[in-house]
Design an enzyme around this catalytic site. Structure first.
Site, PDB file in Angstrom:
ATOM      1  N   CYS A 111       0.940  -1.099  -0.129  1.00 49.37           N
ATOM      2  CA  CYS A 111       0.082  -0.036  -0.065  1.00 49.37           C
ATOM      3  C   CYS A 111       1.017   1.229   0.140  1.00 49.37           C
ATOM      4  CB  CYS A 111      -0.839   0.019   1.207  1.00 49.37           C
ATOM      5  SG  CYS A 111      -1.647   1.513   1.350  1.00 49.37           S
ATOM      6  N   CYS A 114      -0.486   4.185   2.130  1.00 45.13           N
ATOM      7  CA  CYS A 114      -0.571   4.132   3.793  1.00 45.13           C
ATOM      8  C   CYS A 114      -0.148   2.764   4.212  1.00 45.13           C
ATOM      9  CB  CYS A 114      -1.782   4.629   4.314  1.00 45.13           C
ATOM     10  SG  CYS A 114      -3.344   4.085   3.482  1.00 45.13           S
ATOM     11  N   SER A 115      -1.124   1.819   4.504  1.00 39.82           N
ATOM     12  CA  SER A 115      -0.978   0.674   5.262  1.00 39.82           C
ATOM     13  C   SER A 115      -2.104  -0.310   4.894  1.00 39.82           C
ATOM     14  CB  SER A 115      -0.625   0.636   6.757  1.00 39.82           C
ATOM     15  OG  SER A 115      -1.724   1.558   7.409  1.00 39.82           O
ATOM     16  N   CYS A 116      -2.865  -0.060   3.905  1.00 38.26           N
ATOM     17  CA  CYS A 116      -4.041  -0.849   3.720  1.00 38.26           C
ATOM     18  C   CYS A 116      -3.556  -2.593   3.681  1.00 38.26           C
ATOM     19  CB  CYS A 116      -4.687  -0.561   2.451  1.00 38.26           C
ATOM     20  SG  CYS A 116      -5.427   1.044   2.377  1.00 38.26           S
TER      21      CYS A 116
END
Lengths: 215, 131
Positions: A111, A114-116
Site C-alpha cells: 500500500c 498508507c498501510s492497507c
C-alpha cells in the site's frame, strides 16, 4: 485519571518514550477524558488483533485452497464469499481478492499510500509493511525487495505488484511447496507464513526429520 | 457523538464498513481498454499516487461501483463510480531500467482516467460527463 493503561504489556518501560508514543498517550488521555474513547473498547480492539485475528486465519484459507480444488475455484472467483465460508469477515476485509502465485507469475502486495492490509485474514500489518522504504521500493524495484526477503525469481517469472489504493484487499495464494503430498490440511496450514501471503516469501518445504529419526 | 463501547467491538469489526455502493452507475471503461491517468494535484485526499499520474495503462478488471474517496473525504458526497484494476507495465512507470516483464496494478476510479486515443482518432466520448 489513571495512567495505568491496561494494554501496556506490564512492567516499566526500559527506555524513554518516543515522540510518537508520547503523542499517542496524550491523545488517548485527552479522548478518554472527553468521553470520546472508551478505554475498555480500546482494550477489546487490541485484544482482538493480538489474540484472535491474525495470519493463522489466512493460512487456513491457503491450506484449504491447496487441498480442495472446488474451494480454490470459489476463492479465486469470489474471495470475499469463500473466505467468509471459513468465518473470516469484517473490517478491512469487506472486498477481498486472492492472487494466485504460479511458476510463471509472482504477486506481491503493497500500500504505497498508507498501510492497507486484509485484517480478517492477516491481522494487523507488520512494521516493515507500513515503512516508507517498503512502500516506495515495492513498486519501483520489486525484484530487489524480493531479493532482500530471500526470494530470487528467474527473469522468466512475471512480477505483479498490487498497490492497495482502494478498499479492495489482496491476499496472495502462495505456491504449495514440493514434498507436501499427503500432508493434512492442518499440517499444510502450519507451513504457511504471513510473508508468503503478502507475496514477499515462498512457503518453504517441510523440514525433513533427520536420518534415523522416526517420522 | 457516537462512542464505540467495549461490548460492541466484536460486532462492529465483523460488520465492517463497506465502500461498495449499490447504484446503477455506468462504467466508462471495460477490461482491455487502454487508459491514461489524469495529471492532477489536489490539495486534499486522493488515491491516485503521484507515480501513476499522467501514465498509460490497461483496464484489467472492473470491481464495480464504489464511493469516490477524493469526494467523500472532502465532505462533498459519495460520488459513486466504477473502480477498476488498471495494469501498468513497469517500464511505462519507471523507464527502461525496469523489467520488461513486470507490472504494477492499481485500483483506480473513473474520475482518474481518460481514454487513450486509438489510431489517431479520438476514442468514443464517455457517456457521463466528468469534471
Amino acid at each position: 485519571m489513571s495512567h495505568e493503561h491496561r494494554h501496556e504489556h506490564g512492567g516499566t518501560p526500559q527506555r524513554p518514550l518516543t515522540e510518537t508514543e508520547l503523542r499517542v498517550r496524550a491523545l488517548e488521555s485527552l479522548l478518554t477524558e472527553k468521553g470520546l474513547v472508551d478505554p475498555k473498547a480500546l482494550d477489546a480492539l487490541i485484544d482482538t488483533y493480538e489474540t484472535k485475528v491474525g495470519p493463522r486465519n489466512g493460512a487456513r484459507v491457503v491450506a484449504r485452497a491447496w487441498v480442495d480444488p472446488a474451494y480454490k475455484a470459489r476463492l479465486l472467483n469470489d474471495a470475499t464469499a469463500a473466505i467468509a465460508e471459513l468465518g473470516y469477515t469484517g473490517r478491512q476485509g469487506e472486498e477481498m481478492v486472492v492472487l494466485e502465485n504460479t511458476p510463471t507469475v509472482h504477486n506481491m502486495v503493497v500500500c504505497t499510500l498508507c498501510s492497507c492490509y486484509p485484517w480478517p485474514v492477516l491481522g494487523l500489518p507488520p512494521v516493515w509493511y507500513k515503512s516508507p522504504p517498503y512502500r516506495s521500493r515495492a513498486v519501483l524495484d520489486p525484484r530487489g525487495v524480493l531479493g532482500e526477503f530471500g526470494v530470487a525469481l528467474p527473469d522468466g517469472v512475471e512480477v505483479r505488484v498490487w498497490d492497495s489504493t482502494s478498499e479492495v484487499r489482496y491476499l496472495v495464494l502462495p505456491e504449495r511447496p514440493p514434498g507436501t503430498e499427503g500432508m493434512s490440511e492442518g499440517e499444510l496450514a502450519a507451513l504457511v507464513t504471513r510473508d508468503s501471503m503478502i507475496g514477499v516469501a515462498r512457503v518453504a518445504p517441510p523440514v525433513r526429520p533427520a536420518a534415523g529419526t522416526p517420522a | 457523538m457516537r462512542v464505540l463501547r467495549a461490548q460492541d467491538v466484536g460486532k462492529v469489526l465483523l460488520k465492517g464498513g463497506p465502500a461498495r455502493v449499490n447504484e446503477p452507475v455506468s462504467p466508462r471503461f471495460r477490461p482491455g481498454d487502454r487508459v491514461h491517468t489524469r495529471t492532477i494535484n489536489p490539495t486534499g485526499h486522493t488515491r491516485l499516487p503521484r507515480y501513476a499520474r499522467g501514465r498509460r495503462g490497461v483496464v484489467d478488471r472492473d470491481w464495480g461501483v464504489f464511493i469516490f474517496p477524493d469526494s467523500s473525504a472532502a465532505g462533498r458526497g459519495a460520488k459513486p463510480q466504477h473502480l477498476y484494476s488498471v495494469r501498468f507495465e513497469a517500464r511505462d512507470l519507471w523507464g527502461p531500467a525496469a523489467s520488461a516483464r513486470d507490472a504494477i496494478y492499481l485500483d483506480l476510479w473513473d474520475d482518474y482516467l481518460d481514454p487513450v486515443e486509438v489510431g489517431g482518432s479520438a476514442a468514443a466520448p464517455p457517456d457521463t460527463p466528468h469534471r
